[in-house]
Motif scaffolding. Structure first.
Motif, PDB file in Angstrom:
ATOM      1  N   LEU A  33       4.021   9.515  -2.888  1.00  0.00           N
ATOM      2  CA  LEU A  33       4.598   9.217  -4.196  1.00  0.00           C
ATOM      3  C   LEU A  33       5.371  10.422  -4.721  1.00  0.00           C
ATOM      4  CD1 LEU A  33       1.577   7.672  -6.113  1.00  0.00           C
ATOM      5  CD2 LEU A  33       3.543   6.455  -5.212  1.00  0.00           C
ATOM      6  N   ARG A  40       0.844  -1.189   0.000  1.00  0.00           N
ATOM      7  CA  ARG A  40       0.000   0.000   0.000  1.00  0.00           C
ATOM      8  C   ARG A  40       0.884   1.247   0.000  1.00  0.00           C
ATOM      9  NH1 ARG A  40      -2.149   3.557   3.767  1.00  0.00           N
ATOM     10  NH2 ARG A  40      -0.610   2.776   5.236  1.00  0.00           N
ATOM     11  N   ILE A  41       0.540   2.213  -0.783  1.00  0.00           N
ATOM     12  CA  ILE A  41       1.260   3.486  -0.749  1.00  0.00           C
ATOM     13  C   ILE A  41       0.272   4.613  -1.016  1.00  0.00           C
ATOM     14  CG2 ILE A  41       2.029   3.240  -3.161  1.00  0.00           C
ATOM     15  CD1 ILE A  41       4.652   4.635  -2.158  1.00  0.00           C
ATOM     16  N   GLU A  42       0.288   5.609  -0.166  1.00  0.00           N
ATOM     17  CA  GLU A  42      -0.666   6.701  -0.310  1.00  0.00           C
ATOM     18  C   GLU A  42      -0.211   7.648  -1.418  1.00  0.00           C
ATOM     19  OE1 GLU A  42      -3.539   7.103   1.226  1.00  0.00           O
ATOM     20  OE2 GLU A  42      -3.308   5.312   2.447  1.00  0.00           O
ATOM     21  N   LEU A  43      -1.187   8.383  -1.934  1.00  0.00           N
ATOM     22  CA  LEU A  43      -0.872   9.303  -3.030  1.00  0.00           C
ATOM     23  C   LEU A  43       0.174  10.328  -2.619  1.00  0.00           C
ATOM     24  CD1 LEU A  43      -4.225  10.196  -4.772  1.00  0.00           C
ATOM     25  CD2 LEU A  43      -2.399   8.735  -5.563  1.00  0.00           C
ATOM     26  N   ASN A  44       0.104  10.790  -1.354  1.00  0.00           N
ATOM     27  CA  ASN A  44       1.058  11.819  -0.966  1.00  0.00           C
ATOM     28  C   ASN A  44       2.387  11.239  -0.476  1.00  0.00           C
ATOM     29  OD1 ASN A  44      -0.444  10.835   1.049  1.00  0.00           O
ATOM     30  ND2 ASN A  44      -0.760  12.752   2.136  1.00  0.00           N
ATOM     31  N   ARG A  94      10.777  11.162  -1.207  1.00  0.00           N
ATOM     32  CA  ARG A  94       9.892  10.033  -1.515  1.00  0.00           C
ATOM     33  C   ARG A  94      10.526   9.142  -2.570  1.00  0.00           C
ATOM     34  NH1 ARG A  94       4.590  13.861  -2.418  1.00  0.00           N
ATOM     35  NH2 ARG A  94       4.554  14.745  -0.330  1.00  0.00           N
ATOM     36  N   TYR A 148       8.231   7.172  -8.431  1.00  0.00           N
ATOM     37  CA  TYR A 148       7.150   6.322  -8.929  1.00  0.00           C
ATOM     38  C   TYR A 148       7.097   6.483 -10.442  1.00  0.00           C
ATOM     39  CZ  TYR A 148       2.456   4.445  -9.444  1.00  0.00           C
ATOM     40  OH  TYR A 148       1.382   3.709  -9.821  1.00  0.00           O
ATOM     41  N   VAL A 158       7.656  12.145 -14.053  1.00  0.00           N
ATOM     42  CA  VAL A 158       6.997  12.281 -15.355  1.00  0.00           C
ATOM     43  C   VAL A 158       7.992  12.240 -16.500  1.00  0.00           C
ATOM     44  CG1 VAL A 158       4.833  13.381 -14.724  1.00  0.00           C
ATOM     45  CG2 VAL A 158       6.907  14.744 -14.896  1.00  0.00           C
ATOM     46  N   ILE A 182       5.955  11.488  -8.180  1.00  0.00           N
ATOM     47  CA  ILE A 182       5.508  11.098  -9.517  1.00  0.00           C
ATOM     48  C   ILE A 182       6.544  11.558 -10.539  1.00  0.00           C
ATOM     49  CG2 ILE A 182       3.648  11.266 -11.190  1.00  0.00           C
ATOM     50  CD1 ILE A 182       1.901  12.186  -8.710  1.00  0.00           C
ATOM     51  N   PRO A 236       2.978  18.360  -6.882  1.00  0.00           N
ATOM     52  CA  PRO A 236       1.526  18.410  -7.144  1.00  0.00           C
ATOM     53  C   PRO A 236       0.866  19.696  -6.663  1.00  0.00           C
ATOM     54  CG  PRO A 236       2.140  16.326  -6.146  1.00  0.00           C
ATOM     55  CD  PRO A 236       3.348  17.191  -6.070  1.00  0.00           C
ATOM     56  N   VAL A 264       6.941  15.702 -10.303  1.00  0.00           N
ATOM     57  CA  VAL A 264       5.898  16.725 -10.197  1.00  0.00           C
ATOM     58  C   VAL A 264       5.775  17.220  -8.768  1.00  0.00           C
ATOM     59  CG1 VAL A 264       3.452  17.211 -10.541  1.00  0.00           C
ATOM     60  CG2 VAL A 264       4.620  15.630 -12.033  1.00  0.00           C
ATOM     61  N   ALA A 301       5.297   4.813 -12.916  1.00  0.00           N
ATOM     62  CA  ALA A 301       4.211   4.359 -13.787  1.00  0.00           C
ATOM     63  C   ALA A 301       3.658   5.475 -14.661  1.00  0.00           C
ATOM     64  CB  ALA A 301       3.089   3.757 -12.950  1.00  0.00           C
TER      65      ALA A 301
END
Lengths: 557, 401
Positions: free
Chosen positions: B30, B24-28, B92, B95, B34, B32, B54, B52, B97
């Motif tokens: 990550l 499990r990993i929370e959005l905050n 962090r 990520y 790009v 990201i 965010p 990014v 993907a």
């Protein structure tokens, strides 16, 4: 004894729990305590039967009246009127009734006036039939009423007296009459408040059983609409009516309903919910297997499909069995509006069902396990909203959902005047403030809101409750296993649904088992001229429904 | 009943509660990523990740004045090592993907990109839908450090710009990881990747000032298509040749063709191609390979600069069609001759075409296909139709004195 125990299981459980909590002892539900309980119940029954042993009416009027007074504890709503009949007034009679349950005006006009005024004009001494049998003479020639029955024992006397009949006793006879003179206040026929429709009748059931059955009779003017009545509840002696269409309803199901009702051994029936819990097929399921409605037209439609209605006196609802899963998504309006919009609305309801069930769990699963499924832009936007939110998505969702459930329950229980205050507090304070304080993300508020609204779109409140409960299980599954957990949960849910039966009919029909011809009124509703047959599994014998041709213009020559 | 229920509850509860939110990993939590840039310095890979920010990108951002993206750079002897080492400087874990663009430095491309691609296609987190570009004349890290306008995330700008310019302008091509690897392992076609360069000053592009003015000092621009031999970059096609190359691949959706009004005239007629279809074939004639490229194109008259052209006559249109055909043919032949004469690699896929049409012959020649290709005659046929002439007939220039 064992079989009896099992039958008693449901009935005794509630009382048993109460007793246990009073004792404060072990909370475990043991067979021992069950047996003790059963014993006390049968003892209670014995007490009742003790009184029936010697309960024939007395020849002496005064004794009879005294007995009634003793047994009712001199309750002052039991009116006892002793009168003298005849020109010389040497015939003593008693008129007994419960005030408020009978129609006072009729009682005055047709019983008391007949006995005390009109009879003085008749010359009783020369009347042969009077001489032969005075009691019979009163029944045949004096009492100007329709519903009149003989009573010879106290059991019937009390039952009649307390259900709104006027008791006529004559001195010197161990027999009397119970005269049907029900009256008193009731609510009249109200407007439907729960199952609203745009088109269609507005009337709904009321608390009076006879009014309810009359509303049904008005819809179906056919001698095959059969009503059966019985009294359930050792103390409340509540009137229950079973209504079905003879020749359409499946006889086996009718027998099954009778049998299950006969099995009920309970002190009181105060609402249809009592009956529902006592006769449903499966107790341990979140899904309702008995449908209830407040609308006579829905009842009539169900009876014509071969279902059976159960009315309970004192409740403005009728139970309908067998109930199918799909039935909870059908509304009365579906059959009054045009077929195309109905089909679309039904699909919308199913969409609402799935949103209400899965929206929070999908949100949790995707944002904590499967971020790659989101489009990049959406991911960034969601991540920005979650920036600074201190809780995991699951806790966040749980907080919001629980808050919403609290608001909803508060809204139902609050006095109506304060209800609005609740909605203001709910929307403004909880929604906006929580987001601005950074405790929950705005996206979560949207998810919870759409979930809540979707659960209201489901036409039946009953199935919306199941969804409310299951939603939390799915959220937990999503939080620990992601989409995998949701899929496993859905599989388990489908297996459970397919295992359910409602009075022997598979709950998920016509999907499982798949019945092609019944699809006309499941997800879709075909135009009226195409609804040719009744649901296959419910009626089973009289399936043919109509032979109307498809409407089309006359062919030109 | 009660006993079996209890026995059932124990495994169910322990399965759900004890395994607890694995992966499990929370959005905050990550970062990201790009865009990723890969360079090589000495024997080490230099990985630059564009991540990014965010809070700065979201629509309702308060805008603390920070840049919408940050870059993190680390080195390592393998790619994964470098990526993981980023955690020492970033809060962090990266990520991957949502990677949109992979930029490969030109130096690394010249040394060979094969080793880099292994991790990228092996890792399950990365998807294969991002575009791959080569930093032309610079390092990949520099490309990722330029802030852009309109699309606040530079990686999105690179992605969107490549997609639109391929559709509307033609001399660029999109390529994703799976396509690139397919080209790499095939003997009948050599890979080619679009180049990206910095237009303007690189240093000012790094600060937020760059996007605060109406004309940014530094921009990212796609320029030309690189030619690979095996996994090594060997040269660049010019804009015209890149376009010719894309004609043969059927990748030209829409572009502009300019032809002179009359022979030798300076004034031009612009034709907008709206549809092209390419048919690239390889045949064997008398034991030697022969390639044919058939192009069917449709277009509209888009711009007329000369006075005397009478567009109402079919004859004029026919003439224009001929000229456009000539132009397209010339462009394609330029690309082919460049590949044959200068680079000596088959970047068009004639080898694959022959493989399909004559597998036996292909088996014989596939080992030294590039030499075969150099001497292979290629016939180019173009058939062009003008469909419409726009919303006016003859040019109003006719009436201006």
């Amino acid at each position: 004894m064992r079989a009896f125990l099992r039958d008693e299981f449901n009935t005794t459980k509630i009382g048993d729990n109460e007793r246990k909590s009073v004792q404060g002892g072990s909370m475990r539900f043991t067979k021992k305590s069950l047996r003790r309980r059963t014993k006390s119940l049968s003892k209670q029954k014995q007490n009742n039967s003790d009184s029936t042993e010697n309960n024939g009416l007395n020849r002496n009027l005064n004794e009879n009246i005294q007995h009634v007074k003793d047994k009712t504890g001199n309750s002052d709503d039991i009116i006892v009127r002793e009168i003298h009949i005849g020109q010389d007034g040497n015939l003593k009679a008693g008129v007994l009734f419960t005030e408020g349950l009978i129609d006072n005006v009729s009682n005055q006009n047709f019983i008391l006036e007949s006995l005390m005024v009109d009879i003085r004009k008749a010359d009783l001494d020369t009347n042969d039939s009077y001489k032969q049998n005075p009691l019979q003479y009163f029944k045949d020639s004096v009492l100007t009423v329709g519903d009149i029955k003989d009573i010879t024992d106290y059991d019937v006397l009390f039952a009649s007296l307390l259900s709104g009949k006027v008791i006529f006793l004559l001195d010197g006879f161990a027999q009397g009459y119970a005269i049907g003179m029900k009256g008193g206040k009731d609510r009249g026929v109200p407007e439907a408040t729960i199952e609203n429709t745009v088109r269609g009748p507005k009337e709904a059931y009321t608390e009076n059983l006879r009014t309810n059955t009359a509303l049904l009779r008005r819809k179906i003017k056919d001698q095959n609409l059969w009503l059966e009545s019985k009294k359930i509840g050792t103390v409340t002696k509540t009137d229950i009516s079973i209504a079905y269409m003879n020749g359409i309803a499946n006889d086996k199901v009718v027998d099954e309903v009778r049998e299950r009702l006969d099995r009920i051994e309970i002190d009181s029936i105060l609402e249809t919910g009592y009956i529902e819990e006592l006769i449903q097929d499966e107790t341990y399921t979140p899904f309702p297997t008995i449908f209830h409605t407040e609308r006579p037209d829905v009842t009539a439609g169900a009876l014509l499909e071969g279902r059976i209605a159960i009315f309970v006196d004192g409740t403005p609802h009728a139970l309908l069995v067998p109930a199918l899963f799909i039935q909870f998504f059908q509304t009365a309006d579906d059959y009054y509006q045009r077929a195309d919009i109905t089909t679309i609305l039904r699909l919308l309801r199913f969409l609402g069902f799935f949103i209400a069930l899965l929206a929070p769990s999908l949100y949790i699963a995707i944002t904590t396990f499967h971020q790659e499924m989101l489009p990049t832009g959406l991911l960034i936007s969601l991540a920005a909203q979650r920036e600074g939110v201190p809780f995991p998505a699951f806790i966040e969702a749980l907080m919001m959902e629980v808050t919403f459930e609290i608001l909803r329950e508060a809204g139902v229980r609050m006095p109506k005047a304060i209800g609005q205050a609740i909605s203001i507090v709910g929307t403004l304070v909880i929604g906006t403030a929580a987001v601005e304080a950074g405790i929950v993300s705005a996206a979560m508020v949207i998810v919870v809101a759409i979930t809540a609204i979707s659960s209201f779109i489901i036409s039946s409140f009953n199935i919306a409750i199941s969804v409310r409960m299951l939603r939390f299980i799915f959220m937990a599954l999503a939080a620990s296993f992601g989409l995998f957990g949701i899929i496993i949960g859905l599989i388990a849910l489908v297996l459970h649904l397919c295992s359910l039966r409602s009075f022997g009919v598979p709950y998920m029909s016509p999907f499982a088992p798949f019945i092609a011809e019944d699809q006309k009124d499941a997800f879709f509703r075909f135009p009226r001229w195409a609804l040719l047959s009744r649901p296959r599994l419910i009626s089973q014998k009289n399936v043919e429904r109509e032979d109307s041709p498809k409407p089309r213009p006359k062919e030109q020559k | 009943m009660r006993r079996s229920l209890g026995l059932l509850i124990i495994p169910v509860l322990s399965l759900t509660l004890l395994s607890g939110c694995w992966n499990r990993i929370e959005l905050n939590e990550l970062a990201i990523m790009v865009a990723m840039g890969i360079d090589k310095s000495d024997d080490q890979y230099v990985v630059t990740a564009q991540v990014v920010n965010p809070g700065e990108v979201a629509a309702k951002s308060v805008g603390a004045g920070k840049t919408p993206v940050s870059t993190y750079q680390e080195t390592g002897s393998t790619l994964l090592e470098a990526i993981r080492r980023v955690t020492t400087i970033a809060p962090r874990k990266l990520y991957g993907a949502h990677l949109r663009v992979l930029v490969i430095g030109e130096e690394l491309a010249k040394e060979g990109i094969g080793k880099v691609l292994d991790l990228l296609s092996r890792d399950q987190e990365l998807r294969t839908d991002y575009f791959i570009v080569v930093a032309k004349g610079t390092k990949a890290e520099n490309i990722l450090k330029v802030l852009t306008t309109l699309e606040t995330i530079p990686a999105n700008k690179l992605y969107a710009s490549l997609e639109t310019s391929e559709k509307a302008w033609a001399p660029t091509k999109t390529i994703t990881l799976d396509e690139l690897i397919a080209d790499l392992v095939s003997k009948g076609i050599q890979p080619s990747i679009t180049g990206v360069q910095i237009k303007g000053d690189q240093k000012t592009g790094e600060s937020k000032k760059n996007v605060e003015q109406i004309e940014p000092d530094s921009l990212l621009q796609y320029k030309g298509i690189s030619v690979f031999k095996g996994d090594k970059l060997i040269g660049w096609l010019s804009e015209k040749e890149s376009k010719g190359f894309n004609y043969t691949q059927g990748k030209v959706n829409s572009t502009i063709v300019e032809v002179p009004c009359t022979e030798g005239s300076e004034k031009k007629v612009g034709i907008e191609l709206i549809r092209t279809k390419a048919n690239l074939n390889g045949t064997v004639q008398n034991g030697s390979p022969k390639g044919t490229v058939q192009i069917r194109a449709e277009g509209n008259v888009a711009e007329v600069q000369c006075k005397k052209l009478d567009l109402t006559k079919t004859k004029t249109i026919d003439q224009l069609e001929k000229k456009v055909e000539q132009d397209i043919k010339g462009t394609i032949e330029a690309a082919i001759s460049k590949a044959q004469e200068e680079f000596e690699v088959d970047m068009f896929g004639f080898g694959e075409a022959i493989h399909r049409s004559n597998p036996d012959f292909w088996k014989k020649v596939k080992k030294d296909w590039n030499q075969q290709f150099v001497d292979m005659p290629v016939e180019v046929k173009v058939d062009m139709k003008i469909r419409r002439i726009g919303t006016i007939g003859n040019s109003p220039l006719n009436k201006i004195k």
